[in-house]
Design a protein around this motif. Structure first.
Motif, PDB file in Angstrom:
ATOM      1  N   ILE A   1      47.953  91.741 -49.768  1.00 45.47           N
ATOM      2  CA  ILE A   1      47.132  92.477 -50.711  1.00 45.47           C
ATOM      3  C   ILE A   1      45.926  91.603 -51.036  1.00 45.47           C
ATOM      4  O   ILE A   1      46.072  90.406 -51.324  1.00 45.47           O
ATOM      5  N   ILE A   2      44.739  92.182 -50.947  1.00 47.11           N
ATOM      6  CA  ILE A   2      43.494  91.413 -51.031  1.00 47.11           C
ATOM      7  C   ILE A   2      42.689  91.888 -52.242  1.00 47.11           C
ATOM      8  O   ILE A   2      42.391  93.084 -52.376  1.00 47.11           O
ATOM      9  N   PHE A   3      42.334  90.932 -53.096  1.00 49.08           N
ATOM     10  CA  PHE A   3      41.538  91.212 -54.285  1.00 49.08           C
ATOM     11  C   PHE A   3      40.150  90.600 -54.132  1.00 49.08           C
ATOM     12  O   PHE A   3      40.014  89.492 -53.587  1.00 49.08           O
ATOM     13  N   THR A   4      39.146  91.280 -54.623  1.00 46.23           N
ATOM     14  CA  THR A   4      37.850  90.621 -54.766  1.00 46.23           C
ATOM     15  C   THR A   4      37.959  89.669 -55.953  1.00 46.23           C
ATOM     16  O   THR A   4      38.830  89.827 -56.816  1.00 46.23           O
ATOM     17  N   ALA A   5      37.079  88.689 -56.006  1.00 44.60           N
ATOM     18  CA  ALA A   5      37.097  87.737 -57.124  1.00 44.60           C
ATOM     19  C   ALA A   5      36.916  88.463 -58.453  1.00 44.60           C
ATOM     20  O   ALA A   5      37.536  88.110 -59.464  1.00 44.60           O
ATOM     21  N   ARG A   6      36.073  89.508 -58.458  1.00 46.91           N
ATOM     22  CA  ARG A   6      35.844  90.263 -59.692  1.00 46.91           C
ATOM     23  C   ARG A   6      37.110  90.969 -60.160  1.00 46.91           C
ATOM     24  O   ARG A   6      37.466  90.927 -61.351  1.00 46.91           O
ATOM     25  N   ASP A   7      37.818  91.612 -59.220  1.00 56.13           N
ATOM     26  CA  ASP A   7      39.034  92.321 -59.594  1.00 56.13           C
ATOM     27  C   ASP A   7      40.141  91.348 -60.016  1.00 56.13           C
ATOM     28  O   ASP A   7      40.898  91.615 -60.955  1.00 56.13           O
ATOM     29  N   PHE A   8      40.273  90.225 -59.319  1.00 55.65           N
ATOM     30  CA  PHE A   8      41.309  89.239 -59.676  1.00 55.65           C
ATOM     31  C   PHE A   8      41.037  88.658 -61.052  1.00 55.65           C
ATOM     32  O   PHE A   8      41.970  88.343 -61.807  1.00 55.65           O
TER      33      PHE A   8
ATOM     34  N   THR B   1      37.370  86.304 -52.159  1.00 61.21           N
ATOM     35  CA  THR B   1      38.594  87.113 -52.143  1.00 61.21           C
ATOM     36  C   THR B   1      39.814  86.236 -52.392  1.00 61.21           C
ATOM     37  O   THR B   1      39.788  85.023 -52.138  1.00 61.21           O
ATOM     38  N   ILE B   2      40.865  86.862 -52.872  1.00 62.85           N
ATOM     39  CA  ILE B   2      42.150  86.201 -53.082  1.00 62.85           C
ATOM     40  C   ILE B   2      43.206  87.027 -52.381  1.00 62.85           C
ATOM     41  O   ILE B   2      43.281  88.249 -52.576  1.00 62.85           O
ATOM     42  N   VAL B   3      44.045  86.372 -51.596  1.00 64.38           N
ATOM     43  CA  VAL B   3      45.038  87.070 -50.785  1.00 64.38           C
ATOM     44  C   VAL B   3      46.441  86.672 -51.241  1.00 64.38           C
ATOM     45  O   VAL B   3      46.762  85.491 -51.332  1.00 64.38           O
ATOM     46  N   LEU B   4      47.275  87.680 -51.508  1.00 61.27           N
ATOM     47  CA  LEU B   4      48.679  87.462 -51.827  1.00 61.27           C
ATOM     48  C   LEU B   4      49.537  88.153 -50.782  1.00 61.27           C
ATOM     49  O   LEU B   4      49.141  89.176 -50.216  1.00 61.27           O
TER      50      LEU B   4
ATOM     51  N   ASP C   1      38.348  97.972 -55.536  1.00 59.96           N
ATOM     52  CA  ASP C   1      38.114  97.200 -54.311  1.00 59.96           C
ATOM     53  C   ASP C   1      39.345  96.423 -53.860  1.00 59.96           C
ATOM     54  O   ASP C   1      39.239  95.471 -53.085  1.00 59.96           O
ATOM     55  N   ILE C   2      40.520  96.813 -54.366  1.00 56.26           N
ATOM     56  CA  ILE C   2      41.763  96.153 -53.979  1.00 56.26           C
ATOM     57  C   ILE C   2      42.290  96.817 -52.706  1.00 56.26           C
ATOM     58  O   ILE C   2      42.396  98.041 -52.635  1.00 56.26           O
ATOM     59  N   THR C   3      42.607  96.029 -51.708  1.00 47.90           N
ATOM     60  CA  THR C   3      43.057  96.590 -50.425  1.00 47.90           C
ATOM     61  C   THR C   3      44.378  95.968 -49.993  1.00 47.90           C
ATOM     62  O   THR C   3      44.710  94.840 -50.372  1.00 47.90           O
TER      63      THR C   3
ATOM     64  N   SER D   1      44.620  77.912 -59.107  1.00 48.63           N
ATOM     65  CA  SER D   1      43.556  77.405 -58.235  1.00 48.63           C
ATOM     66  C   SER D   1      42.363  78.348 -58.124  1.00 48.63           C
ATOM     67  O   SER D   1      41.332  77.971 -57.568  1.00 48.63           O
ATOM     68  N   PHE D   2      42.479  79.555 -58.641  1.00 46.62           N
ATOM     69  CA  PHE D   2      41.424  80.563 -58.492  1.00 46.62           C
ATOM     70  C   PHE D   2      40.101  80.083 -59.077  1.00 46.62           C
ATOM     71  O   PHE D   2      40.015  79.709 -60.238  1.00 46.62           O
ATOM     72  N   ASP D   3      39.053  80.092 -58.235  1.00 41.11           N
ATOM     73  CA  ASP D   3      37.723  79.671 -58.661  1.00 41.11           C
ATOM     74  C   ASP D   3      36.713  80.722 -58.196  1.00 41.11           C
ATOM     75  O   ASP D   3      36.324  80.754 -57.028  1.00 41.11           O
ATOM     76  N   PRO D   4      36.279  81.611 -59.103  1.00 36.79           N
ATOM     77  CA  PRO D   4      35.363  82.688 -58.706  1.00 36.79           C
ATOM     78  C   PRO D   4      34.011  82.183 -58.220  1.00 36.79           C
ATOM     79  O   PRO D   4      33.275  82.930 -57.567  1.00 36.79           O
ATOM     80  N   LYS D   5      33.691  80.923 -58.513  1.00 32.69           N
ATOM     81  CA  LYS D   5      32.423  80.369 -58.040  1.00 32.69           C
ATOM     82  C   LYS D   5      32.496  79.973 -56.563  1.00 32.69           C
ATOM     83  O   LYS D   5      31.462  79.802 -55.911  1.00 32.69           O
ATOM     84  N   LYS D   6      33.719  79.831 -56.048  1.00 28.78           N
ATOM     85  CA  LYS D   6      33.890  79.391 -54.672  1.00 28.78           C
ATOM     86  C   LYS D   6      34.619  80.406 -53.801  1.00 28.78           C
ATOM     87  O   LYS D   6      34.579  80.320 -52.575  1.00 28.78           O
TER      88      LYS D   6
END
Length: 591
Positions: free
Chosen positions: A361-368, A310-313, A353-355, A302-307
């Motif tokens: 654990i939270i990723f920026t869209a760029r890092d993911f 951040t992505i949270v796992l 930028d991973i925290t 489902s990951f969509d960097p345009k929308k």
């Protein structure tokens, strides 16, 4: 095909997800009403058209305990009770059959399960196929009275980029699972997808006026991108008639499917906590590991960097505990330079930028996006290579099918990389191959021609010529002095062959008066014109032996041999010319 078959059933044993479907016999010109099994997970509220390819085998190494979502659930229960060590749990095992044509497979080859234990590959594959077949037959018995297994035509799907050896092992696994050879068809996955989508009104998603595959004129070409969990499979088809298509260049692909993204995520975790500690987490905290990878799988599609910014796992507490109790941390404590898990994830090659916040654990869209980088690059590169084979000829669209084709980021990458080619993505792309396999079973001749991947022939003898042949190949027989190991070519690499029709026939004579049989070594080569079967890039990939009718001089007995490329397998036919006795067999590529 026998007219007695009234049910056409398909099994798609995928790298990541598997399923089955069936339909009643219909007129070949009519799209059948296809029933696809819906699968339910204990961890999700919605049904899916396929179930995870997870196999749980009992400690005896033979008996199936559970498959799919049930295997995941049962394995979790075993883990929680600390009873899982004696069981065998396999995921993503299908990639074990991916290889080169000269790398032999054998009936005794083994697969490694998720915890490092091994079982014979044919046991794992046959157990999976048997479960799916039995599950489907149970449904048929509920729906139809007096149904028999003899009424079913089985279709098993295989990647186009697989070797002949791998396809044969899959066939043998299906037979071991209880399917009769004469009721079994192997279908190439891109071809099955193409067949199904040719009968639908599919429009390109990135154009106001898209391309409907069903309306393409004869001669129109399109590329099929079958992106699964394990493999990226690419084939270019050309419309041959209103109902038939033909393959016009050799299929290509790689093992950079959706699982390659998962492997990058796991590489990130290993960089952060060390490989040893990751394996300890996976082995001792298996339930948490399964939940973590399951969460990643959902977010991956489902990951969509345009929308999304951040992505949270969910980050398991047990993973933090494994890291903080490592010997490395003990040394850091002594030197008062202790490194916490929050710092460790920032020190990997995947971004700073991973925290981590509590159990997340939270990723920026760029890092993911970095987890996708290698897979996407290899996929786009493979598409370009396939299109280059057309030498500038127009492709009317790219058809994306397979589970990984449902990944938003892959869709965006394909569309942006090929802006002038419409991209068609069917609804429920993950089940398109499965449905197409049912259609293929109802009407196999719909693939009219294929391109041969290798040069095929048999090892034979010719008259020895001193100035032309190596002395080490000189052989004295009852016929005279001959040169052995001659590559007697039947089909050339890149040649377009009509499916199911015998190719060039060649005649062979026995070399000895009292010969009782003729044994042919079946050979394959990447070379277009190999001279000897011992040449570089020439390999013996199987044998077939023809028994001769007894006569005074066996050398007078002419044997006519031909190759036919029907379905996905090579069928060799040998005819004893004088008696007309014919022997037809699937070539066994297994040692």
């Amino acid at each position: 095909m026998a007219d007695s078959k009234i049910i056409f059933a398909a099994i798609d044993l995928g790298t990541s997800f598997s399923g089955w479907a069936f339909a009643l016999r219909t007129d070949p010109d009519t799209m059948p009403n296809i029933f696809v099994k819906s699968w339910y997970s204990a961890y999700t509220a919605h049904a899916t058209g396929k179930t995870p390819t997870c196999v749980l085998i009992k400690p005896d190494g033979e008996s199936l305990e559970a498959f799919g979502y049930d295997a995941e659930t049962k394995y979790n229960e075993l883990v929680s009770k600390r009873l899982h060590d004696t069981y065998f749990y396999f995921k993503n095992f299908k990639t074990g059959l991916y290889g080169k044509y000269y790398q032999p497979l054998n009936m005794g080859m083994t697969l490694v399960d998720e915890m490092g234990k091994t079982l014979p590959a044919i046991n794992v594959f046959s157990s999976s196929i048997r479960y799916l077949a039995d599950d489907m037959y149970t449904q048929l018995e509920k729906s139809f009275q007096d149904i028999r297994r003899e009424d079913i035509r089985w279709v098993i799907t295989v990647p186009a980029i697989w070797t002949d050896q791998a396809k044969y092992l899959m066939r043998e696994s299906a037979i071991k699972a209880g399917m009769k050879s004469d009721s079994l068809i192997m279908a190439l996955e891109p071809e099955a997808a193409s067949i199904y989508c040719r009968q639908l009104d599919l429009r390109a998603i990135n154009r106001e006026t898209g391309v409907a595959l069903a309306s393409l004129e004869v001669g129109s070409k399109y590329l099929v991108l079958d992106a699964g969990g394990g493999t990226i499979d690419l084939t270019i088809h050309e419309v041959d008639s209103s109902k038939c298509v033909k393959q016009i260049v050799v299929s290509s692909g790689n093992v950079s499917g959706g699982n390659a993204v998962n492997r990058e995520f796991e590489r990130f975790l290993k960089e952060a906590i060390s490989d040893d500690k990751y394996q300890q987490f996976k082995r001792n905290q298996t339930e948490d590991w399964l939940y973590l990878m399951g969460d990643f799988e959902i977010k991956k599609k489902s990951f969509d960097p345009k929308k999304q910014d951040t992505i949270v796992l969910r980050f398991p507490l047990s993973l933090r505990e494994v890291f903080e109790t490592s010997k490395r941390q003990s040394l850091w404590r002594k030197s008062r330079k202790r490194k916490c898990i929050e710092e460790a994830v920032k020190d990997t090659s995947f971004g700073t930028d991973i925290t981590i916040k509590r159990d997340k654990i939270i990723f920026t869209a760029r890092d993911f996006s970095r987890f996708f980088q290698h897979s996407l690059e290899k996929t786009i590169k493979e598409i370009r290579k396939q299109l280059d084979k057309l030498h500038g000829e127009m492709v009317y669209c790219i058809l994306m099918v397979g589970g990984f084709s449902e990944c938003t980021l892959l869709q965006q990458e394909v569309i942006s990389s090929f802006p002038f080619i419409p991209v068609n993505i069917p609804i429920e792309a993950s089940t398109v191959v499965l449905k197409g396999a049912v259609v293929y079973g109802n009407n196999p001749p719909i693939i009219s021609e294929r391109v041969v991947k290798y040069t095929y022939g048999v090892s034979a003898c010719n008259s020895f010529i001193a100035d032309a042949h190596p002395v080490e190949k000189r052989l004295v027989t009852d016929t005279g002095v001959v040169c052995k190991d001659i590559f007697s070519k039947h089909v050339t690499r890149g040649e377009l062959v009509k499916t199911g029709e015998p190719q060039r026939k060649e005649c062979y004579l026995p070399q000895y008066r009292n010969q009782k049989s003729v044994k042919f070594d079946i050979c394959a080569s990447k070379l277009p014109n190999p001279r000897y079967t011992t040449d570089k890039d020439c390999h013996i990939i199987g044998t077939i032996e023809i028994q001769l009718t007894e006569r005074d001089d066996a050398r007078e007995n002419t044997i006519i041999v031909s190759f036919a490329f029907g379905g996905t397998e090579i069928v060799v036919t040998a005819v004893e010319e004088e008696t007309g006795k014919e022997i037809k067999t699937h070539v066994s590529f297994l040692e």
